[in-house]
Design an enzyme around this catalytic site. Structure first.
Site, short mmCIF file in Angstrom:
data_model
loop_
_atom_site.label_atom_id
_atom_site.label_comp_id
_atom_site.label_asym_id
_atom_site.label_seq_id
_atom_site.Cartn_x
_atom_site.Cartn_y
_atom_site.Cartn_z
N ARG A 130 -7.80 0.37 56.66
CA ARG A 130 -7.53 -1.05 56.92
C ARG A 130 -6.20 -1.22 57.64
O ARG A 130 -5.22 -0.59 57.28
CB ARG A 130 -7.48 -1.83 55.61
CG ARG A 130 -8.85 -2.09 55.02
CD ARG A 130 -8.73 -2.86 53.73
NE ARG A 130 -10.04 -3.00 53.08
CZ ARG A 130 -10.19 -3.10 51.76
NH1 ARG A 130 -9.14 -3.09 50.97
NH2 ARG A 130 -11.39 -3.23 51.24
N GLU A 189 -8.85 17.76 35.98
CA GLU A 189 -9.73 18.92 35.98
C GLU A 189 -8.96 20.23 35.94
O GLU A 189 -9.44 21.21 35.42
CB GLU A 189 -10.65 18.88 37.20
CG GLU A 189 -11.74 17.84 37.02
CD GLU A 189 -12.75 17.85 38.12
OE1 GLU A 189 -12.45 18.40 39.19
OE2 GLU A 189 -13.84 17.29 37.92
N GLU A 244 0.81 -1.22 0.00
CA GLU A 244 0.00 0.00 0.00
C GLU A 244 0.84 1.25 0.00
O GLU A 244 0.77 2.06 -0.91
CB GLU A 244 -0.93 -0.01 1.21
CG GLU A 244 -2.02 -1.05 1.05
CD GLU A 244 -3.07 -0.93 2.12
OE1 GLU A 244 -2.73 -0.49 3.23
OE2 GLU A 244 -4.23 -1.30 1.85
N ARG A 262 -3.14 -20.97 17.69
CA ARG A 262 -3.07 -22.43 17.69
C ARG A 262 -1.86 -22.90 18.49
O ARG A 262 -0.75 -22.42 18.29
CB ARG A 262 -2.98 -22.93 16.25
CG ARG A 262 -3.18 -24.41 16.11
CD ARG A 262 -3.24 -24.78 14.66
NE ARG A 262 -4.55 -24.51 14.06
CZ ARG A 262 -4.79 -24.65 12.77
NH1 ARG A 262 -3.83 -25.04 11.95
NH2 ARG A 262 -5.99 -24.42 12.29
#
Lengths: 106, 572
Positions: free
Chosen positions: B457, B319, B79, B226
Site C-alpha cells: 500500500r 516454531e 480463607e 452502576r
C-alpha cells in the site's frame, strides 16, 4: 501465652466472653454465663469479659466474628460459642458439662 | 494568592466533574475497561470459579493502592492465612510483609471453622465489624478487600442473620467511604453461591477460566457498573511472574498517526522491487509461503537491517527456539546473536499451544510495551490454532496494537498449498499493508524459489516474479530471465540462457554469411554491368564506324553521279 501463675489448681474452665457494648444481648449473655458458672463451675472457672468496643484489638486476638462470643480456651479443644447463651443445654454441652435432666428453678 | 490556584488545581485533578469518582486498580488494561477504575467508596464484587485469580486481583488492587496511589489498605482473608497469602503473592512480585511493616497494609485472617463454632441464641457480626474497623483505623485504610466473605455461610447456620449482617456491612463500607473489593465463589445459576450480587450492585466483575481444546484462557467481564460506562466484552488476562496483565482494547479505532519514513527490507533486490526502497515504518507486512521458502530468513534480514540502524527488534518465535533461529540464519551470513547481546534484539519463543490465543496476545502486548521495539516479527502466525474467526480477531488486535504503537510488524504465514485461496491469508490480507508471496517452482527435476509482491500500500512496486537464492552472504534476488518462453528459473533459466546464447551465435554466423553472399552477388552484378557497358561501347564504336562509312559512300556516290552527269552532259 496465658500466665499460669495465679489460677488455683482446680481451675478447669478458662473462658473469655466477648461482647460488643452493653446492649441487651450482651447483658443477657453475661447473665446466662455467670449463672452457669456459679451453678456448675463454682471456683473452677477463670472468666473474663471483654468489650471489644473498648478493646477492639481483642476481637482479632480471639478471632471473633460474631458478638457475643464465648471463647472456651480450656478445656481443649478451643470452642467459640456464639449467641446470647440463652439455650442452656447447648451451652452446657459446648462447655463439656453434663446436662442434668432437671436443672434450675423448675 | 498562592493558595487559590493551588485549590483549583487540586480540584481539577480530582475526577469530580460530576462523574462517578473512581479508584484506579493499577492493573493496566483493567482500568481502561472500567474507564478509570472501581467506584470509589463503594463495594465491588469480583466473582468467579475457583482458580480464576480473584484473590490475586484483590491483592493487586490493594498493593497498587498502597504503593502507587498512596491509599493504605486492609486485606481481610476468610480463607487463606496471612502467611500463606504473603507467600502466594510473593511469587508474583508483591511484598505483603514489607507493606504491612511499613504500615501501609493490614492483613487479618478470619478463621471460620464450623466445628469450632456453637450457636446458642441470638448474635450479630459485630465482632467482624469491630475487627474491620480496627484494622482500617490502624493503617488509615482507603481500600479494603474481603476475600470470600461467603465463607461465613459455612460457619454459621442462621443465614437470615448473616444476610442482614452482610447488608449492614456493605452499608457500613459505603458510610466509611471505603473502596472495597469483595470476592465471591461462582455459584450455580447465579454469580455467587449465596447471591452476594443482590447486596453489591455497584460494580460486578466476573472472572472466568475456560478450557477450550486443552488450552486455558482467563477472561474477565464487567457484568455491571452502576453509574458508569464500561467495556462490555470479555477480555482475556494473563497471570504470570509479573502479576496480572490485560490487553486494553482501546485501539479499536482506526485513528492513528502515520509515518512517511521508509525502512529497508534488508535485501537489496527486494528494496529495489519497492519503488520507495522499503516498507513504511509502522506498516504491517505479511510474508506467506509454503515450507522452506525462507520466511524466517527474510524476516531475519529485516530484523538485521533494523538492528543495523540501531533500532530495537522483537522476535516472537512460535516454531523455533531463539538459538535455533540464530544458528540457522548464520548460514546466510546473519549474526543475530550479536544483536541479542547488544540488547537490540529480543527473542520470545513459546509454543503456540502453551496458552490460548488471547493469552498470547496479552503476553505479546506486555512484552512489546516493556521492550519498546520498533520492529516486531511474529513467526509464524499460522501456528495459532483455533477457529478462523478467533484467530483473525486476535491478529487484528495485534496488528492494530502494533500500528497504534508505530511498530513495524512482519508476520510470516505458512501456507499448506500453493493455491491463492488459502483461508487465513485471504482473511488477513486486508489487515496487511504489504504482502509478499514466496513460492516454490518445481520443474525439470528441481525446486526454485521465487517471490513477488501481491501488494504494497502507498507505494508502486514491481509486478515481476523474481527468483531468489540463499547465499552465504544473504538472500539474493536474481535478475529474471524474461524471454519469449516466459519467465524461467534455476537450471531452466541457465539452460535457456545458454540456448539463447547459441542461437545468438548462430544468428551472428548467419548474418555474416548472408552479408558475404550479398557482397558476392553485388560484385557479380557489377561485373555484369561492366561487361554490358563494354559491349555497349563496342556497339557504339561500330555504329559510328558504319555511319562514317555510309557518309563516305554517300560522298563517293554523289561524286560518281557528278562524274557521270558530266560525262553525259559532255555527250549531249
Amino acid at each position: 501465652m496465658m500466665q499460669a501463675t495465679e489460677p488455683p489448681p482446680e481451675i478447669t474452665h478458662r473462658l473469655r466472653l466477648i461482647v460488643a457494648g452493653s446492649t441487651l444481648r450482651s447483658r443477657r449473655a453475661i447473665e446466662n454465663l455467670k449463672r452457669v458458672c456459679s451453678q456448675r463451675l463454682a471456683g473452677q472457672s477463670d472468666l473474663e469479659i471483654i468489650d471489644i468496643y473498648q478493646q477492639p484489638q481483642f476481637a482479632r486476638e480471639y478471632d471473633v466474628i460474631a458478638a457475643p462470643t464465648l471463647v472456651k480456651l480450656l478445656p481443649l479443644p478451643v470452642r467459640r460459642i456464639v449467641g446470647d447463651l440463652s439455650e442452656e443445654d447447648r451451652l452446657l454441652r459446648a462447655l463439656d458439662l453434663a446436662v442434668l435432666p432437671s436443672l434450675g428453678e423448675a | 494568592m498562592p493558595p487559590q490556584p493551588a485549590n483549583t488545581g487540586s480540584a481539577t485533578t480530582q475526577p469530580a466533574t460530576t462523574v462517578l469518582p473512581k479508584s484506579a486498580t493499577g492493573i493496566s488494561g483493567f482500568d481502561e475497561i472500567l474507564l478509570g477504575g472501581l467506584p470509589t467508596g463503594r463495594p465491588s464484587l469480583i466473582c468467579g470459579a475457583a482458580g480464576c485469580g480473584k484473590t490475586l486481583f484483590a491483592v493487586t488492587f490493594l498493593v497498587n493502592g498502597a504503593t502507587l496511589f498512596g491509599e493504605p489498605g486492609v486485606f481481610m482473608s476468610f480463607e487463606e492465612r496471612a502467611e500463606d497469602l504473603a507467600a502466594n503473592v510473593a511469587s508474583l512480585g508483591c511484598d505483603l510483609d514489607g507493606l504491612v511493616q511499613a504500615g501501609k497494609l493490614a492483613v487479618d485472617h478470619v478463621r471460620v471453622e464450623r466445628s469450632e463454632i456453637e450457636e446458642t441464641g441470638q448474635y450479630d457480626l459485630e465482632g467482624l465489624f469491630v475487627r474491620l474497623g480496627y484494622a482500617v483505623d490502624s493503617v488509615g485504610a482507603k481500600r479494603i478487600v474481603l476475600d470470600t466473605i461467603e465463607s461465613l455461610f459455612s460457619g454459621f447456620s442462621d443465614t437470615a442473620i448473616l444476610r442482614a449482617e452482610l447488608r449492614r456491612l456493605f452499608a457500613w463500607i459505603k458510610d466509611r467511604g471505603l473502596t472495597a473489593v469483595i470476592t465471591g465463589e461462582r455459584g450455580d445459576g447465579q454469580l455467587t453461591r449465596h447471591g452476594l450480587e443482590e447486596y453489591i450492585s455497584d460494580c460486578v466483575i466476573l472472572l472466568d477460566n475456560r478450557v477450550i481444546d486443552q488450552i486455558t484462557t482467563r477472561r474477565l467481564r464487567v457484568v455491571k457498573y452502576r453509574g458508569s460506562a464500561h467495556g462490555t466484552n470479555e477480555y482475556p488476562f494473563l497471570i504470570d511472574a509479573s502479576g496480572i496483565s490485560m490487553l486494553p482494547v482501546t485501539s479499536s479505532g482506526i485513528d492513528r498517526p502515520v509515518s512517511n519514513e521508509v525502512v529497508s527490507t534488508g535485501i537489496a533486490g527486494l528494496d529495489a522491487m519497492l519503488r520507495n526502497g522499503g516498507f513504511y515504518r509502522g506498516s504491517s507486512i505479511l510474508l506467506s509461503g509454503v515450507a522452506g521458502t525462507g520466511k524466517t530468513t527474510i524476516a531475519s534480514h529485516f530484523i538485521d537491517a533494523a538492528c543495523r540502524r540501531g533500532e530495537r527488534c522483537m522476535f516472537f518465535a512460535f516454531e523455533e527456539s531463539a538459538e535455533e533461529i540464530c544458528r540457522n540464519v548464520r548460514s546466510v551470513g546473519l549474526d543475530l546473536r550479536r544483536r541479542v547481546d547488544a540488547g537490540l534484539l529480543r527473542f520470545e519463543a513459546a509454543r503456540p499451544s502453551l496458552y490460548g490465543l488471547e493469552m498470547h496476545l496479552a503476553r505479546m502486548h506486555r512484552d512489546v510495551l516493556e521492550f519498546r521495539p520498533s520492529v516486531v516479527v511474529i513467526d509464524p502466525i499460522s501456528a495459532f490454532r483455533g477457529p478462523i474467526a478467533e484467530v483473525h480477531a486476535t491478529l487484528l488486535r495485534m496488528v492494530d496494537f502494533l500500528k497504534s504503537a508505530g511498530v513495524t510488524g512482519m508476520f510470516t504465514s505458512l501456507r499448506i498449498s500453493s493455491s491463492l485461496n488459502d483461508g487465513t491469508d485471504q482473511a488477513l490480507s486486508s489487515l496487511m499493508d504489504s504482502w509478499i508471496r514466496l513460492m516454490d517452482l518445481e520443474a525439470n527435476g528441481e525446486r526454485n524459489r521465487v517471490l513477488y509482491l501481491i501488494k504494497s500500500r502507498g507505494s508502486s512496486h514491481s509486478n515481476q516474479v523474481r527468483e531468489y537464492r540463499m547465499t552465504d552472504s544473504g538472500i539474493e534476488l536474481i535478475d529474471p530471465y524474461v524471454g519469449p518462453d516466459g519467465v524461467l528459473t534455476g537450471t531452466a533459466r541457465l539452460s535457456q540462457e545458454a540456448r539463447e546464447l547459441a542461437a545468438a551465435e548462430r544468428r551472428r554466423r548467419d548474418i555474416g554469411q548472408r552479408r558475404r553472399e550479398s557482397e558476392r552477388r553485388r560484385r557479380a552484378l557489377e561485373r555484369q554491368i561492366n561487361e554490358l557497358r563494354a559491349t555497349l561501347d563496342a556497339e557504339q564504336d561500330e555504329a559510328h564506324a558504319l555511319l562514317l562509312e555510309d557518309e563516305a559512300h554517300d560522298v563517293v556516290l554523289s561524286r560518281d553521279r557528278v562524274a557521270i552527269a558530266e560525262r553525259r552532259g559532255g555527250a549531249e
